[in-house]
Design an enzyme around this catalytic site. Structure first.
Site, mmCIF file in Angstrom:
data_model
loop_
_atom_site.group_PDB
_atom_site.id
_atom_site.type_symbol
_atom_site.label_atom_id
_atom_site.label_comp_id
_atom_site.label_asym_id
_atom_site.label_seq_id
_atom_site.Cartn_x
_atom_site.Cartn_y
_atom_site.Cartn_z
ATOM 1 N N GLY A 1 -7.389 -1.705 14.945
ATOM 2 C CA GLY A 1 -5.994 -1.869 15.093
ATOM 3 C C GLY A 1 -5.423 -2.484 13.785
ATOM 4 O O GLY A 1 -6.217 -2.342 12.547
ATOM 5 N N GLU B 1 -6.195 -10.510 7.029
ATOM 6 C CA GLU B 1 -5.571 -11.431 8.017
ATOM 7 C C GLU B 1 -6.545 -12.264 8.565
ATOM 8 O O GLU B 1 -7.619 -11.888 9.048
ATOM 9 C CB GLU B 1 -4.472 -10.617 9.054
ATOM 10 C CG GLU B 1 -3.527 -10.055 8.337
ATOM 11 C CD GLU B 1 -2.633 -9.154 9.409
ATOM 12 O OE1 GLU B 1 -2.569 -9.449 10.556
ATOM 13 O OE2 GLU B 1 -2.021 -8.380 8.938
ATOM 14 N N CYS C 1 -2.960 -2.073 8.950
ATOM 15 C CA CYS C 1 -3.483 -1.143 7.691
ATOM 16 C C CYS C 1 -4.272 -0.240 8.070
ATOM 17 O O CYS C 1 -3.863 1.008 7.900
ATOM 18 C CB CYS C 1 -4.201 -2.276 6.937
ATOM 19 S SG CYS C 1 -3.302 -3.333 6.074
ATOM 20 N N LEU D 1 -6.684 -8.315 0.861
ATOM 21 C CA LEU D 1 -7.003 -9.493 1.830
ATOM 22 C C LEU D 1 -6.983 -9.186 2.995
ATOM 23 O O LEU D 1 -6.305 -7.992 3.642
ATOM 24 C CB LEU D 1 -5.994 -10.644 1.647
ATOM 25 C CG LEU D 1 -4.401 -10.484 1.784
ATOM 26 C CD1 LEU D 1 -4.270 -10.412 3.372
ATOM 27 C CD2 LEU D 1 -3.537 -11.139 1.051
ATOM 28 N N LYS E 1 -2.622 3.271 10.053
ATOM 29 C CA LYS E 1 -1.455 3.737 9.528
ATOM 30 C C LYS E 1 -2.097 4.193 7.854
ATOM 31 O O LYS E 1 -1.518 5.414 7.444
ATOM 32 C CB LYS E 1 -0.276 2.816 9.035
ATOM 33 C CG LYS E 1 -0.517 1.573 7.982
ATOM 34 C CD LYS E 1 0.937 1.037 7.672
ATOM 35 C CE LYS E 1 0.773 0.007 6.593
ATOM 36 N NZ LYS E 1 0.252 0.513 5.277
ATOM 37 N N PHE F 1 -19.306 -4.316 9.060
ATOM 38 C CA PHE F 1 -18.399 -3.169 9.626
ATOM 39 C C PHE F 1 -19.023 -2.136 10.430
ATOM 40 O O PHE F 1 -18.472 -1.065 10.753
ATOM 41 C CB PHE F 1 -17.501 -2.554 8.596
ATOM 42 C CG PHE F 1 -16.055 -3.009 8.448
ATOM 43 C CD1 PHE F 1 -16.181 -4.462 7.706
ATOM 44 C CD2 PHE F 1 -15.043 -2.653 8.973
ATOM 45 C CE1 PHE F 1 -14.827 -5.173 7.625
ATOM 46 C CE2 PHE F 1 -13.651 -3.256 8.797
ATOM 47 C CZ PHE F 1 -13.901 -4.430 8.119
ATOM 48 N N TYR G 1 -19.869 -2.886 13.820
ATOM 49 C CA TYR G 1 -19.908 -3.457 15.168
ATOM 50 C C TYR G 1 -19.091 -2.502 16.247
ATOM 51 O O TYR G 1 -17.865 -2.276 15.809
ATOM 52 C CB TYR G 1 -19.207 -4.792 15.153
ATOM 53 C CG TYR G 1 -20.163 -5.932 14.195
ATOM 54 C CD1 TYR G 1 -21.075 -6.506 14.694
ATOM 55 C CD2 TYR G 1 -20.041 -6.013 12.911
ATOM 56 C CE1 TYR G 1 -21.912 -7.435 14.035
ATOM 57 C CE2 TYR G 1 -20.685 -6.980 11.940
ATOM 58 C CZ TYR G 1 -21.645 -7.407 12.561
ATOM 59 O OH TYR G 1 -22.242 -8.269 12.276
ATOM 60 N N THR H 1 0.838 -1.172 -0.181
ATOM 61 C CA THR H 1 0.018 -0.007 -0.119
ATOM 62 C C THR H 1 0.969 1.162 0.021
ATOM 63 O O THR H 1 1.802 1.497 0.944
ATOM 64 C CB THR H 1 -1.048 0.056 1.074
ATOM 65 O OG1 THR H 1 -1.617 -1.157 1.188
ATOM 66 C CG2 THR H 1 -2.002 1.118 1.265
ATOM 67 N N GLU I 1 -3.440 -4.916 -2.613
ATOM 68 C CA GLU I 1 -3.978 -5.971 -1.856
ATOM 69 C C GLU I 1 -5.379 -5.876 -1.000
ATOM 70 O O GLU I 1 -4.887 -4.802 -0.283
ATOM 71 C CB GLU I 1 -2.925 -6.864 -1.400
ATOM 72 C CG GLU I 1 -3.547 -7.986 -0.638
ATOM 73 C CD GLU I 1 -4.116 -8.869 -1.961
ATOM 74 O OE1 GLU I 1 -3.694 -9.205 -2.766
ATOM 75 O OE2 GLU I 1 -5.328 -9.352 -1.460
HETATM 76 P P1 NAD Z 1 4.956 -7.534 6.844
HETATM 77 O O1 NAD Z 1 5.568 -6.420 7.891
HETATM 78 O O2 NAD Z 1 4.225 -8.573 7.606
HETATM 79 O O3 NAD Z 1 5.977 -8.026 5.807
HETATM 80 C C1 NAD Z 1 6.918 -7.378 5.195
HETATM 81 C C2 NAD Z 1 8.067 -8.082 4.868
HETATM 82 O O4 NAD Z 1 9.109 -7.656 3.675
HETATM 83 C C3 NAD Z 1 9.054 -8.547 5.896
HETATM 84 O O5 NAD Z 1 9.147 -10.265 6.029
HETATM 85 C C4 NAD Z 1 10.247 -8.044 5.735
HETATM 86 O O6 NAD Z 1 11.458 -8.529 6.001
HETATM 87 C C5 NAD Z 1 10.428 -8.206 4.181
HETATM 88 N N1 NAD Z 1 11.336 -6.969 3.579
HETATM 89 C C6 NAD Z 1 11.584 -5.751 3.891
HETATM 90 N N2 NAD Z 1 12.437 -5.126 2.912
HETATM 91 C C7 NAD Z 1 12.714 -6.201 2.080
HETATM 92 C C8 NAD Z 1 13.550 -6.298 1.116
HETATM 93 N N3 NAD Z 1 14.218 -5.231 0.423
HETATM 94 N N4 NAD Z 1 13.645 -7.350 0.403
HETATM 95 C C9 NAD Z 1 12.941 -8.375 0.822
HETATM 96 N N5 NAD Z 1 12.189 -8.586 1.832
HETATM 97 C C10 NAD Z 1 12.079 -7.387 2.581
HETATM 98 O O7 NAD Z 1 4.051 -6.739 5.932
HETATM 99 P P2 NAD Z 1 2.673 -6.796 5.335
HETATM 100 O O8 NAD Z 1 1.729 -6.899 6.541
HETATM 101 O O9 NAD Z 1 2.818 -8.316 4.557
HETATM 102 O O10 NAD Z 1 2.244 -5.661 4.373
HETATM 103 C C11 NAD Z 1 2.944 -5.642 3.263
HETATM 104 C C12 NAD Z 1 2.058 -4.485 2.438
HETATM 105 O O11 NAD Z 1 0.827 -4.858 1.865
HETATM 106 C C13 NAD Z 1 2.102 -3.363 3.255
HETATM 107 O O12 NAD Z 1 2.309 -2.119 2.403
HETATM 108 C C14 NAD Z 1 0.585 -3.462 3.763
HETATM 109 O O13 NAD Z 1 0.026 -1.797 4.155
HETATM 110 C C15 NAD Z 1 -0.153 -3.949 2.634
HETATM 111 N N6 NAD Z 1 -1.249 -4.577 2.956
HETATM 112 C C16 NAD Z 1 -1.173 -5.569 4.381
HETATM 113 C C17 NAD Z 1 -2.265 -6.055 4.221
HETATM 114 C C18 NAD Z 1 -2.483 -7.264 5.766
HETATM 115 O O14 NAD Z 1 -3.465 -7.527 6.031
HETATM 116 N N7 NAD Z 1 -1.014 -7.328 6.586
HETATM 117 C C19 NAD Z 1 -3.419 -6.173 3.730
HETATM 118 C C20 NAD Z 1 -3.505 -5.432 2.218
HETATM 119 C C21 NAD Z 1 -2.356 -4.745 2.253
#
Ligand code: NAD
Length: 439
Positions: free
Chosen positions: A258, A153, A261, A151, A264, A250, A252, A121, A149
């Protein structure tokens, strides 16, 4: 298709695995050596239902690999996805250092026809900035697509494989065609593939999260108001939810949103607006209401204990920011725990999956119980912060017998107030009739 996924967090690991399951040859790359070692040995660093089994199956089939060495795999890839974190900086804006480091890291090895797909994001304009940086580093034009994305969690595999829609932002239709090929197994008439400009795709992700966060802050504010006018938010919720223009999803009330996503992304959107000389007042208030909501549990608890919290034993059920995940980022439970520690309460916690993450943050300042009932032993109060399934129908007699004071703060409105009160508890929910002082 050969695909490389940079970043194996919640998004990268799920996306990489699912794309491998649908027949692609996927290599997931992470800079975290421990994570990669764990994944290579068939285990996973996060809790996500169904994912471990899928990873094992795809790895066994030889279509899913894990490495720390991006350079060794990027040159073969037709699509390189970037799914690294974009956390919040102190000023609320998104920290783009990882995404630029990732893009710069792959630049030397990108093949001529490779497409870079940004799943993270990112604020509007970032994809274009990445394209400019890649051009500087490679000396040629590199296709960059935005593919936000959506999805959740806890049901990430299901969400990925049955998306409500797939959004891609591109500059050239050929890039959209390539991504359509990637997503084809998950598309049908009701799961459309939406092609748009880069900026619109980037905005779509922020707008979606800001809208959902707004709904939560809205219903929380209404719940707080209901408490003060002797109305009951459960009744009101039904009263509005059957209106098809409004619906139930949504809406509730609880202890605030928290996770990694919503908090921030709302703040980053405010900063995006500021950069565009636009004052996003509504979003600022959504964030403020949410921050305030995270203090409500402590206030209700303090009320029930007559303000005497030092030395009191408080049990906390549920630590993850929501059920079915071990993710504790910005979880309301952490706000409560910090407040309780500050006033010198004794805290006993239980969560089906998030305890290790909480332990790494709070260490031995808390007592950790795998058995939620053990956390209640001699407790002056119980606060439910996360509505895990196993907390929904507890053994009330056992709870009552274990606790010193039968005070229950239900931060997710999962228990029936009448039933709790009939079982001898002083029950306090969010926006439910009875409020903090009712017996
Ligand atoms: P996360 O923090 O769980 O994982 C990020 C991973 O990237 C870590 O394992 C880190 O070690 C790795 N990383 C960092 N720099 C790197 C590099 N140069 N090369 C290789 N690996 C590297 O993050 P996340 O929750 O999966 O979120 C990722 C993105 O997707 C964010 O922008 C988030 O806002 C977005 N997003 C998250 C969700 C969610 O539910 N978690 C849903 C939709 C979108």
């Amino acid at each position: 298709m050969k695909i490389v996924m940079i970043g194996t967090g919640y998004v990268g690991l799920v996306t990489g695995t699912c794309l491998s399951e649908s027949g692609n040859d996927v290599t997931c790359v992470d800079i975290d050596e421990k994570k990669v070692e764990l994944l290579q040995s068939g285990r996973i660093p996060i809790y996500e239902p169904g994912l471990e089994e899928l990873i094992r199956r795809c790895s066994k089939a030889g279509r899913l690999h894990f490495t720390t060495d991006a350079a060794a795999v990027v040159s073969e890839a037709r699509a390189v996805f970037l799914a690294v974190g974009t956390p919040q900086q102190d000023d609320g804006s998104a920290d783009l250092s990882d995404i630029f480091a990732a893009a710069e890291g792959i630049a030397p090895d990108l093949s001529e026809d490779a497409v870079v797909v940004v799943k993270s994001t990112v604020p509007v304009g970032t994809n274009r900035r990445i394209a400019v940086r890649l051009r500087e580093l490679t000396g040629r034009s590199v296709d960059v697509a935005s593919n936000p994305e959506f999805l959740k969690e806890g049901c990430a595999v299901d969400d990925f494989t049955k998306p409500d829609r797939v959004v891609v932002g591109v500059d050239r239709p050929e890039v959209a065609e390539l991504l359509k090929e990637v997503y084809e197994p998950y598309l049908d008439a009701e799961r459309p593939f939406l092609v748009m400009g880069l900026e619109s795709a980037e905005m779509t992700k922020y707008v979606a999260n800001c809208f959902l966060a707004t709904k939560i802050s809205f219903i929380n504010e209404m719940a707080n108001l209901c408490e003060r006018v002797d109305a009951d938010i459960d009744e009101v919720r039904k009263g509005i939810g059957y209106d098809r223009r409004i619906g139930f999803s949504f809406l509730y009330p609880g202890a605030g949103y928290g996770g990694s996503c919503f908090p921030k992304d709302v703040r980053a959107a405010v900063r995006v607006a500021e950069a565009a000389q636009f004052d996003a007042n509504l979003l600022k208030v959504v964030d403020e209401v949410n921050t305030r909501q995270k203090h409500v549990l402590f206030e209700k608890l303090s009320d029930c204990l007559g303000g005497k919290l030092p030395g009191r034993r408080v049990a906390v059920w549920g630590l993850a920011f929501k059920p079915q995940t071990d993710d504790i980022r910005e979880a309301p439970a952490l706000v409560l725990i910090r407040q309780l520690l500050k006033v010198g309460a004794e805290i006993r916690v239980s969560d089906p999956e998030a305890m290790e993450n909480v332990r790494s943050e709070f260490g031995d300042r808390l007592l950790y119980h795998d058995d939620p009932y053990a956390a209640l032993d001699g407790a002056d109060a119980l606060v439910l912060c996360t509505e895990w399934e196993n907390f929904r129908s507890p053994d009330l007699a056992r709870m009552f017998a274990s606790m010193r004071r039968p005070i229950v703060i239900d931060g997710r409105n999962v228990w029936e107030p009448e039933e709790m009160r009939a079982s001898g508890f002083k029950y306090v929910g969010i926006g439910r009739r009875g409020g903090a002082s009712a017996g």
